[in-house]
Every structure is written in C-alpha cells, then in structure tokens.
Design a protein around this motif. Structure first.
Motif, PDB file in Angstrom:
ATOM      1  N   ARG A 162       0.856  -1.216   0.043  1.00  0.00           N
ATOM      2  CA  ARG A 162       0.075  -0.215   0.023  1.00  0.00           C
ATOM      3  C   ARG A 162       0.820   1.100   0.081  1.00  0.00           C
ATOM      4  O   ARG A 162       1.999   1.357   0.640  1.00  0.00           O
ATOM      5  CB  ARG A 162      -0.947   0.053   1.243  1.00  0.00           C
ATOM      6  N   GLU A 220      -8.230  -6.171   4.047  1.00  0.00           N
ATOM      7  CA  GLU A 220      -8.262  -5.070   3.096  1.00  0.00           C
ATOM      8  C   GLU A 220      -9.186  -4.022   3.425  1.00  0.00           C
ATOM      9  O   GLU A 220      -9.055  -2.901   3.431  1.00  0.00           O
ATOM     10  CB  GLU A 220      -8.603  -5.493   1.786  1.00  0.00           C
ATOM     11  N   ASP A 242      -8.243  -0.398   4.575  1.00  0.00           N
ATOM     12  CA  ASP A 242      -8.752   1.016   4.032  1.00  0.00           C
ATOM     13  C   ASP A 242      -9.526   1.861   5.065  1.00  0.00           C
ATOM     14  O   ASP A 242      -9.206   3.173   4.986  1.00  0.00           O
ATOM     15  CB  ASP A 242      -9.937   0.347   3.004  1.00  0.00           C
TER      16      ASP A 242
END
Length: 193
Positions: A34, A170, A174
C-alpha cells in the motif's frame, strides 16, 4: 501534508510460542504494498515494561518506558494484534497501554484478534480501553477463528490461504488509512493553531 501515516502493528502478547507473531507478519504483508500506510511491527517483547505503578521501578525500567512512549509518539495509528485471554486482552498489553496516554491521543486503532470467537471479546474490551485513551477505534476488525488458527498451527497452512481473512484485512486497512490520514491532518492543524 503528504507524508504517509506511520502505523505500528503492536504484538500484544509476550509468551513463548505465541500466535501473535504469525498474525502480525500476515497483516504487515497485507499492508506492505500500500502507498497510503507505512507499517512497522512493534513487539512488546522488545519493551520489557515494569508493572504499571510498581514502586520498585529502576532507572532501567524508566528508560524502557521512555523508549516505549517515544515509539508510540512517532506513530500515527495502531493495529493491535491481540489474543483473547479470559474474555479480554493479555496483561502485557494492558500494562503497555497504561504506560502512555498523550502518545495515543487522537490516533486511530484497528484490531486483529484471534482465539475463541476470533478474539471478538478481547477486541471489544480493547476498543473500550482505546476510547478511554482518546484513540479513535475503527469499526472494521479481523477475527481469526479457531478453524484458520488450527490450520496454521497444525496443518502447515498460512493465514493468506483464507480469502475471508484477506478480504477483512483489506477493509480494515482501507478504513485505517482514511482515519490515520484524517486524524494526522487534524493533529497538524491543531498544532499549528
């Protein structure tokens, strides 16, 4: 403010043979690609903190506490990797939480729990502690139940082999990225005022 938020993945147990290292490495690997988070593992084993409030603390104990507080202050948010002990978190993690306050304020906290019911009761308890320390606990969490736990510890599987855990990770990352960025900007704005 373009600097990527720094996130500490805190391994919340210190016992030998702990599963927390496996879970911490897995969430670290999920975050590694990321660009909106910069994660590092903060292992409580590297911070042998004295019992909070102990009268017989030594200068060496004070140095460890100071080093722990400096580590927390340098971070913009946290992922707590917690086992469930007796429907709560480990004593080592509670002790570490008690050794700081200002260093946690207005920073997000996310959770990876494991154990009975995926560590859900420990995570719920930890959320309440985080609120009291003025952190912003995220709603999303990863709960590693007994099926993946046993598959990893006894059958040679990896946490990455479980799609539902990868999807949960995930969503957690996020959510954490948004909160970390937003709260970092808010802290900077407040400091500049």
């Amino acid at each position: 403010m373009s600097e990527t938020p720094k996130i500490g993945i805190i391994i919340g147990t210190i016992r030998e043979g702990r599963f927390g290292e496996v879970a911490a490495r897995w969430i670290f690997e999920r975050a590694a690609g990321r660009t909106d988070l910069a994660c590092e593992i903060a292992d409580l084993r590297n911070y042998p903190l004295p019992l909070y409030g102990a009268r017989d603390s030594s200068p060496a104990d004070s140095a460890v506490v100071s080093r722990w507080q400096q580590k927390l202050a340098a971070l913009d948010g946290f992922i707590f990797v917690t086992a469930e002990y007796n429907h709560s978190i480990s004593g080592a993690l509670k002790n570490a939480l008690d050794h700081a306050y200002a260093e946690y304020r207005r920073k997000p906290a996310a959770f990876v729990g494991y154990g009975g019911v995926g560590g859900a009761r420990a995570v719920e308890h930890l959320r309440l502690i985080c609120v009291e320390l003025q952190m912003a606990p995220t709603r999303q969490a990863v709960h590693i139940g007994m099926e993946p736990y046993r598959a990893v510890t006894s059958e040679g599987k990896r946490l990455a082999d479980f799609d539902h855990l990868n999807r949960s990770a995930e969503v957690l990352l996020d959510d954490l990225a948004w909160w970390a960025s937003t709260l970092k900007a808010g802290r900077a704005e407040r400091a500049a005022a």
